[in-house]
Design an enzyme around this catalytic site. Structure first.
Site, PDB file in Angstrom:
ATOM      1  N   SER A 154       0.132  59.460 -13.306  1.00 34.44           N
ATOM      2  CA  SER A 154      -0.954  58.728 -13.924  1.00 34.44           C
ATOM      3  C   SER A 154      -1.044  57.541 -13.277  1.00 34.44           C
ATOM      4  O   SER A 154      -0.897  57.267 -12.032  1.00 34.44           O
ATOM      5  CB  SER A 154      -0.637  58.670 -15.446  1.00 34.44           C
ATOM      6  OG  SER A 154      -1.849  58.239 -16.051  1.00 34.44           O
ATOM      7  N   ASP A 192      -2.782  65.555 -16.229  1.00 36.87           N
ATOM      8  CA  ASP A 192      -2.094  64.500 -16.454  1.00 36.87           C
ATOM      9  C   ASP A 192      -0.837  64.882 -17.007  1.00 36.87           C
ATOM     10  O   ASP A 192      -0.897  65.648 -18.170  1.00 36.87           O
ATOM     11  CB  ASP A 192      -2.531  63.357 -16.992  1.00 36.87           C
ATOM     12  CG  ASP A 192      -1.841  61.892 -16.875  1.00 36.87           C
ATOM     13  OD1 ASP A 192      -0.635  61.780 -17.057  1.00 36.87           O
ATOM     14  OD2 ASP A 192      -2.395  61.032 -16.289  1.00 36.87           O
TER      15      ASP A 192
END
Length: 471
Positions: free
Chosen positions: A43, A306
């Site tokens: 991320s 993610d």
């Protein structure tokens, strides 16, 4: 006898981007950067890595310059990046090459940097190997039913569970039964940072979809429809049946689509002894592992999300036994409980039979976190020593440098809110003031420097453990 040291970072949007720069600055000031073999990210922390690795010897240079570049961008308005001119500059050429138009991050200046280009920063062993972490999921299944860890390095992209990897420059191209069927150009890093490396940051996605809706309406009224291309990935069209506010409301409240890329395992058949094979046992942790015919090789596309959707960590590549990591510096930037990612990682790895320290902090300790903790498992020499750095403001309130107290006039500089709901570093903040940016850099750099003794303790402990193991 030299221990293998890794830096493990979490996500956290621009907070992770900024904090990682500060932590690396602290390690540089302690002359410890050249002791690190790996840096993993997910991320927001991948934004930092992809920025730094554009320089072939970034860890040998003063980090103040790249920090200054990030500061310049972090303190300016981002809306110009979503102008129709900027969108067309990035999206039209990409569509013409056969890629799907999905989430991306637009730079203020055109950037041709690619993931494979980062090999130039590694060819002399001058920097740690960067490893970017993501999850492959199935849209119709929960994460408890299906998820697979996927790692990206400048050399290769692949699945930990299958041990299947392709060259980094071939990611996104079409494969069948291991053969490259259609080569597409390697994506630039600005698309990778949006499509893959940070594809499920909710706030980025909301912004993207709102602006993409506006762009869709603009195309519908001002541009002819592009010709259909059979080789393009599937995309999703938002139809404004209830007006623009209805669309925006839907985007903000419903689950957002993940990024799709051609599945390079398409056409493979998992060996018929998959269920009994010890080769695959480590990463079997979801329901579909009991049904090999429903695993990744049957899908046309990878659906990438993610890691924060499951556990906000980038540990898995470091747990591969061939990497033999002895010490992990866990740098935490995630939202919510500062200890949750570490505790969840510990439970996950122990359940998988992967050596990892057991993590336990009392509720009282969690309420008053210190800057650094050491976790190790003396009974399991294969388990790495974890040096845990939560994002907290503790002694920095009174000390501007390790051992140097603040004067009364300098006390305001030590007031850095990184935990309350009013913090300027919350996940939906994409712009900092110069003061906010500087404070976060100084805090995270200080936290590393102030705990030099604990880092060295962990390194010395690892050296001693390797000595004992050798005997």
């Amino acid at each position: 006898q030299v221990p293998v040291v890794a830096v493990m970072t979490t996500g956290g949007g621009t907070r992770a981007l900024t904090s990682l720069l500060g932590n690396l600055l602290g390690l540089q000031k302690l002359d410890l950067l050249d002791a690190i073999s790996y840096i993993t990210g997910s991320s927001g922390s991948t934004w930092t890595l992809s920025h730094l690795y554009q320089s072939t010897d970034w860890s040998r240079k003063d980090l103040s310059r790249p920090i200054g570049e990030v500061r310049r961008h972090m303190t300016k308005c981002k809306l110009s990046c979503f102008s129709l001119e900027s969108l067309n500059l990035y999206t039209l050429p990409r569509r013409s090459l056969g890629f799907a138009l999905s989430l991306f991050l637009v730079n203020s200046q055109k950037n041709n940097h690619k993931l494979s280009d980062e090999r130039q920063a590694l060819n002399q062993g001058q920097n740690p190997l960067p490893i970017y972490m993501i999850l492959n999921i199935k849209e119709d299944y929960s994460l408890s039913e299906f998820k697979e860890w996927v790692e990206f390095t400048p050399y290769e992209v692949g699945f930990l569970k299958y041990g299947a990897f392709i060259r980094a420059e071939d990611f996104g191209s079409e494969f069948f039964m291991g053969r490259l069927m259609k080569k597409l150009p390697e994506s630039r890093i600005c698309f990778m940072k949006g499509d893959v490396l940070h594809c499920d940051n909710l706030n980025c996605i909301k912004m993207y979809f709102i602006f993409n809706i506006i762009r869709t309406l603009h195309i519908a009224t001002n541009e002819p429809s592009p010709p259909a291309r059979s080789h393009e990935l599937e995309t999703y069209l938002v139809t404004p049946e209830c007006g623009i506010m209805g669309i925006i409301r839907q985007v903000l409240t419903e689950r957002v689509m993940v990024s799709k890329f051609y599945n390079f395992l398409k056409g493979f058949q998992v060996h018929n002894e998959y269920l009994q094979s010890k080769s695959f046992c480590i990463w079997k942790d979801t329901i579909l592992e009991n049904f090999p015919n429903q695993l990744t090789e049957t899908a046309e596309f990878m659906c990438l999300a993610d890691t924060a959707g499951y556990i906000d960590i980038s540990y898995p590549p470091l747990m591969r036994p061939e990497r033999k990591v002895d010490v992990v510096l866990h740098l935490n930037y995630s939202s919510g409980s500062q200890t949750s990612p570490l505790e969840e990682a510990s439970k996950y790895f122990l359940k998988q039979g992967i050596p990892f320290p057991k993590i336990h902090l009392s509720e009282e300790e969690k309420k008053n976190l210190k800057e650094c903790y050491i976790f190790e498992d003396a009974e399991t020499p294969e388990a790495p020593t974890v040096v845990f750095f939560p994002l907290v403001n503790d002694t920095f309130r009174k000390y501007k440098e390790p051992g140097v107290e603040r004067s009364p006039l300098e006390m305001a500089q030590g007031n850095v809110d990184v935990s309350s709901i009013f913090s300027p570093y919350c996940l939906n903040s994409f712009t900092y003031t110069e003061e906010e940016f500087d404070k976060l850099i100084e805090l995270t750099s200080y936290n590393i420097q102030n705990n030099k003794h604990l880092i060295l303790q962990a390194l010395n402990s690892a050296i001693e453990q390797k000595r004992q193991h050798k005997k």
